[in-house]
Scaffold this active site. Sequence first.
Site, PDB file in Angstrom:
ATOM      1  N   ASN A 128       0.870  -1.178   0.000  1.00 21.20           N
ATOM      2  CA  ASN A 128       0.000   0.000   0.000  1.00 21.20           C
ATOM      3  C   ASN A 128       0.904   1.224   0.000  1.00 21.20           C
ATOM      4  OD1 ASN A 128      -1.773   2.074   0.552  1.00 21.20           O
ATOM      5  ND2 ASN A 128      -2.298   1.361   2.619  1.00 21.20           N
TER       6      ASN A 128
ATOM      7  N   LYS B  94       0.084   4.226  -0.267  1.00 23.61           N
ATOM      8  CA  LYS B  94      -0.575   5.417   0.295  1.00 23.61           C
ATOM      9  C   LYS B  94      -0.352   6.616  -0.642  1.00 23.61           C
ATOM     10  CE  LYS B  94      -0.125   3.261   4.753  1.00 23.61           C
ATOM     11  NZ  LYS B  94       0.006   3.364   6.208  1.00 23.61           N
TER      12      LYS B  94
ATOM     13  N   GLU C 234      -6.730   4.585   8.062  1.00 23.92           N
ATOM     14  CA  GLU C 234      -6.581   6.010   7.716  1.00 23.92           C
ATOM     15  C   GLU C 234      -7.853   6.541   7.060  1.00 23.92           C
ATOM     16  OE1 GLU C 234      -2.894   5.521   5.582  1.00 23.92           O
ATOM     17  OE2 GLU C 234      -1.937   4.969   7.460  1.00 23.92           O
TER      18      GLU C 234
HETATM   19  P1  PGA Z   1       3.019   0.234   7.628  1.00 24.87           P
HETATM   20  O1  PGA Z   1       1.539   0.420   7.048  1.00 24.87           O
HETATM   21  O2  PGA Z   1       3.552  -1.048   7.054  1.00 24.87           O
HETATM   22  O3  PGA Z   1       3.776   1.449   7.161  1.00 24.87           O
HETATM   23  O4  PGA Z   1       2.897   0.164   9.118  1.00 24.87           O
HETATM   24  C1  PGA Z   1       0.673  -0.659   6.909  1.00 24.87           C
HETATM   25  C2  PGA Z   1      -0.630  -0.202   6.320  1.00 24.87           C
HETATM   26  O5  PGA Z   1      -1.058   0.923   6.610  1.00 24.87           O
HETATM   27  O6  PGA Z   1      -1.266  -0.932   5.541  1.00 24.87           O
END
Ligand code: PGA
Length: 256
Positions: A9, A11, A100
């Site tokens: 992901n 983001k 989120e």
């Molecule tokens: P992270 O995020 O691996 O940066 O903790 C995981 C996610 O939000 O899917």
Amino acid sequence: MRKKIVAGNWKMNMDYTSGMTLFSEVINMVNDEARGDQEVIVCPPSLFVYSLAQLAKGSSKVSVGAQNCHQADSGAFTGEISASQVKSVGAEYVILGHSERRQYFGENNELLAQKTDAVLKNGLRPIFCIGETLEERNQNVHFQLIKEQLEQGVFHLAEADFAKVVLAYEPVWAIGTGVTASPEQAQEIHAFIRKEIEAKYGVEVAENTTILYGGSCNPKNAAELFSQADIDGGLIGGASLKSRDFTDIVKAFNIQ
Ligand code: PGA
């Protein structure tokens, strides 16, 4: 046998050029190094989904997903994208219910149930995220909360549709914090989730459901997490932005 999946992901990270470079590296490495029964999914910002999906066409192991979509088929929803649009550019998955989205965009279980329906109706598969905050864990309401997220988000589905859902347990306190759930903590929740699925859909569906772990998963802790009986892979944020780290997590299945 349920599928082993590692999903990235991105983001709201990467620009077009750096994203294409990263994805090309991931495809090359994964094609060489992933086991045959594994699937790797990359979920970039939606602007890049089409281009990544074009690149992924040549790979039997890598596919592309979006990070969100709207629940309606089309209409006057400025700035949104629909599941059918996501499908039309070659994606196969959509992440839904990421913490989120729940936290910053007010998405609740009811809305997420509608988005799940839209995704499935358009021939896509949801990667449906659930998980508790630290406060909820400290108050010992996390099992109840996860049960509610399942019941209200995906348990309205008919069995054939539920069978297309990938679940991701992501404790909110572990996302982007560098604090990972211990393999035992994660396994405890994954086993609970599988029991809930069994109670609703029966043992066969439960055994075939892929349940990913997400939250500060990295090349160092992935193998131990993935070796747990009910953890079928990971949803990876930060570590999906570096091709070597991401591919090392993909390879963690091979070193159990
Ligand atoms: P992270 O995020 O691996 O940066 O903790 C995981 C996610 O939000 O899917």
